[in-house]
Design an enzyme around this catalytic site. Sequence first.
Site, PDB file in Angstrom:
ATOM      1  N   GLU A  39       0.772  -1.198   0.178  1.00  0.00           N
ATOM      2  CA  GLU A  39      -0.020   0.652  -0.336  1.00  0.00           C
ATOM      3  C   GLU A  39       0.939   1.352  -0.110  1.00  0.00           C
ATOM      4  O   GLU A  39       0.313   2.155  -0.033  1.00  0.00           O
ATOM      5  CB  GLU A  39      -1.401   0.207   1.054  1.00  0.00           C
ATOM      6  CG  GLU A  39      -2.475  -1.444   1.042  1.00  0.00           C
ATOM      7  CD  GLU A  39      -2.783  -0.765  -0.215  1.00  0.00           C
ATOM      8  OE1 GLU A  39      -2.785   0.383  -0.438  1.00  0.00           O
ATOM      9  OE2 GLU A  39      -3.599  -1.405  -0.896  1.00  0.00           O
ATOM     10  N   TYR A 122      -6.219   5.733   5.325  1.00  0.00           N
ATOM     11  CA  TYR A 122      -6.226   5.529   3.958  1.00  0.00           C
ATOM     12  C   TYR A 122      -5.199   4.120   4.415  1.00  0.00           C
ATOM     13  O   TYR A 122      -6.328   2.624   4.043  1.00  0.00           O
ATOM     14  CB  TYR A 122      -5.709   5.633   3.118  1.00  0.00           C
ATOM     15  CG  TYR A 122      -5.528   4.274   2.027  1.00  0.00           C
ATOM     16  CD1 TYR A 122      -7.003   3.875   1.117  1.00  0.00           C
ATOM     17  CD2 TYR A 122      -4.058   3.630   0.762  1.00  0.00           C
ATOM     18  CE1 TYR A 122      -6.673   2.583   0.739  1.00  0.00           C
ATOM     19  CE2 TYR A 122      -4.246   3.129   0.378  1.00  0.00           C
ATOM     20  CZ  TYR A 122      -5.255   2.166  -0.243  1.00  0.00           C
ATOM     21  OH  TYR A 122      -5.034   1.177  -1.019  1.00  0.00           O
ATOM     22  N   ASP A 140      -9.555   6.109  -0.823  1.00  0.00           N
ATOM     23  CA  ASP A 140      -8.706   6.845  -1.158  1.00  0.00           C
ATOM     24  C   ASP A 140      -9.718   7.039  -2.867  1.00  0.00           C
ATOM     25  O   ASP A 140     -10.213   6.840  -2.994  1.00  0.00           O
ATOM     26  CB  ASP A 140      -7.840   5.666  -2.339  1.00  0.00           C
ATOM     27  CG  ASP A 140      -8.561   4.468  -2.540  1.00  0.00           C
ATOM     28  OD1 ASP A 140      -9.827   4.055  -3.046  1.00  0.00           O
ATOM     29  OD2 ASP A 140      -7.734   3.309  -3.433  1.00  0.00           O
TER      30      ASP A 140
END
Length: 353
Positions: A39, A122, A140
Amino acid sequence: MIPQNDWPRLLLHWFDAHRRELPWRETHPRNPYHVWVSEIMLQQTRTETVKDYFCRWMEQFPTLQDLAQASEEQILRAWQGLGYYSRARNLHKAARQVMVEYGGTMPRDAKTLQSLPGIGAYTAGAIASMAFGQKVPAVDGNLLRVLARLYGVDQDITSTAGKRTLTGLAETSIPEDRPGDFNEAMMDLGANICIPKHPRCGQCPLIEQCRAYQEKRTEQLPVKRPKAPQKEFAAACGLMIREGKFLLHKRPAKGMLASMWEFPMVLEETEKEARQGLDELLQGKTGEVLWEHKHVFTHQIWTMKAYVLKEGIVPEGEYAFFSPEEWEQVPLAGPHAKLAAFLKKGVDSKERV
């Protein structure tokens, strides 16, 4: 109003049949370290680019402990080419913090995860939901865009109010039993179907529930304020060579491309000013242009030219001479890595002759 219990089920049914095969999705249950690293890498970087970086990273730092024990130079070298190097530094800092404060085990809840360097709302939502099954959304750009179209939200999705509205819709929609899959499904839908321009509505599993489609507003939504124009600079790079080695400079520990190595460089608004500044920095005279390149960052554009330097001196500061073989062991700033590759190709060609 779209039935709250209907579209998430349709989305997950689609996801089960069309989920992307990605290297960080291979473990079941999901490995928290893999989710975290992927991520962070995916921020501001295309998925296709991240695949190879992720695999190489896991070969070099297979566990959170390996990451924590590595040096910053090793981390930056492994990250080279991905850009936004503060992401790599924060990964390193956070890994060390997890080792000290949590005994090497990633925290499970989103709030605690956000206390770690580089982990915002996020990323915390992604880790908590995908690795630990926590019922939290990963908000996101993909999720914001999909929900803005799905519900016909006219608010600016980059504004605080717009994000609050859409986050609330995500929180009420995320299923208890598959929160991680829901977040990944929203990512995949946004990446492949509900794309920013010209969405592929004919392939969307939510077409019958989508308000933007019903109202013929898929091209108008989401509402998003335009980005500020990028500032452009001329970059003059000096090639000072001694006994087959090139002079490099280590950038300051803070700021853009912090602690990365580069060829001596001066940034100015015009090419003439940049070249003059380089002559003053190295107290020499720039000669022919050996290499040209335009490098686009998020907020800046560098029009780069590399000049062969006639004579010159080494300035004060962190400067050192490296051979092409030696500079492969240090982290080079992205655009300068391209210059280095060009120079090394020339050196190798001469050696073959």
